[in-house]
Design an enzyme around this catalytic site. Sequence first.
Site, mmCIF file in Angstrom:
data_model
loop_
_atom_site.group_PDB
_atom_site.id
_atom_site.type_symbol
_atom_site.label_atom_id
_atom_site.label_comp_id
_atom_site.label_asym_id
_atom_site.label_seq_id
_atom_site.Cartn_x
_atom_site.Cartn_y
_atom_site.Cartn_z
ATOM 1 N N ASP A 53 0.879 -1.170 0.000
ATOM 2 C CA ASP A 53 0.000 0.000 0.000
ATOM 3 C C ASP A 53 0.917 1.221 0.000
ATOM 4 O O ASP A 53 1.198 1.793 -1.043
ATOM 5 C CB ASP A 53 -0.917 -0.065 1.225
ATOM 6 N N ASP B 286 -6.835 -8.807 6.186
ATOM 7 C CA ASP B 286 -7.861 -8.727 7.216
ATOM 8 C C ASP B 286 -8.489 -7.346 7.325
ATOM 9 O O ASP B 286 -7.924 -6.335 6.907
ATOM 10 C CB ASP B 286 -7.262 -9.051 8.587
HETATM 11 P P1 IMP Z 1 2.005 -0.728 3.770
HETATM 12 O O1 IMP Z 1 1.171 0.514 3.815
HETATM 13 O O2 IMP Z 1 2.425 -1.065 2.345
HETATM 14 O O3 IMP Z 1 3.176 -0.673 4.704
HETATM 15 O O4 IMP Z 1 1.062 -1.902 4.229
HETATM 16 C C1 IMP Z 1 1.291 -2.584 5.428
HETATM 17 C C2 IMP Z 1 0.367 -3.739 5.642
HETATM 18 O O5 IMP Z 1 -0.944 -3.234 5.785
HETATM 19 C C3 IMP Z 1 0.255 -4.790 4.548
HETATM 20 O O6 IMP Z 1 1.242 -5.753 4.626
HETATM 21 C C4 IMP Z 1 -1.102 -5.382 4.870
HETATM 22 O O7 IMP Z 1 -0.996 -6.380 5.868
HETATM 23 C C5 IMP Z 1 -1.871 -4.194 5.403
HETATM 24 N N1 IMP Z 1 -2.748 -3.660 4.352
HETATM 25 C C6 IMP Z 1 -2.480 -2.736 3.410
HETATM 26 N N2 IMP Z 1 -3.544 -2.544 2.606
HETATM 27 C C7 IMP Z 1 -4.488 -3.396 3.062
HETATM 28 C C8 IMP Z 1 -5.845 -3.699 2.625
HETATM 29 O O8 IMP Z 1 -6.381 -3.156 1.652
HETATM 30 N N3 IMP Z 1 -6.489 -4.644 3.355
HETATM 31 C C9 IMP Z 1 -5.954 -5.275 4.427
HETATM 32 N N4 IMP Z 1 -4.715 -5.032 4.861
HETATM 33 C C10 IMP Z 1 -3.996 -4.101 4.174
HETATM 34 MG MG MG Z 2 -2.485 -6.729 7.938
#
Ligand code: IMP
Ligand code: MG
Length: 183
Positions: free
Chosen positions: A104, A160
Amino acid sequence: MKIDKACKEIIVSEEKIIETCKKLGAQISKDYEGEEVTMVGLLNGCNPFFSDLIKYVDLEVVVDYIKASSYHGTTKSSNDVKILKDLDLPVSGKNVIIVDDVIDTGNTLKKIMEIFKVRGAKSVEACVLLYKETGDDTRYHAKYTGLSIPNAFVIGYGLDFQEHYRNLPYIGIISDELVKEEN
Ligand code: IMP
Ligand code: MG
């Protein structure tokens, strides 16, 4: 809520998920031919992707897990990454591939990769099933990326919402009713 009503739209089917695991597994097997890799699952979201993916990696594989937190139970990302459970094995001198469900902001993966480099890993790459099209091209992009998805909150197949819905066999956009309940 009944589990089959948790998504308003299914965006990745079970069949597509397995096809993508096979594609990623083949790429990794080719790139690391003749070498050993330590595959590190980022808990809890890596599961069941991690379990499916490693079946298609035709190499000497060592499996380990790490748990970090960045979301704190909401649908919005935050910047601070905490290690909640560390690896069991050392990564010094190893080829490491971190496996996660989705990028994300990419902050979690980037931070963990930096930690492994500091610990003396021979190489560090990441493999993610999903990449969110947020429009931010400055983000970290994993070398092994399965599928691009729209910039929406998704659940299922390890992803989740407040620790629920990881057990859905497909990936879908969260229903409006569930999001309303959060606000
Ligand atoms: P980051 O923002 O890329 O660091 O995302 C961190 C973590 O947030 C990911 O590994 C997922 O576990 C969780 N995450 C990000 N986007 C989603 C989503 O749309 N649904 C559920 N979990 C999410
Ligand atoms: Mg997660």
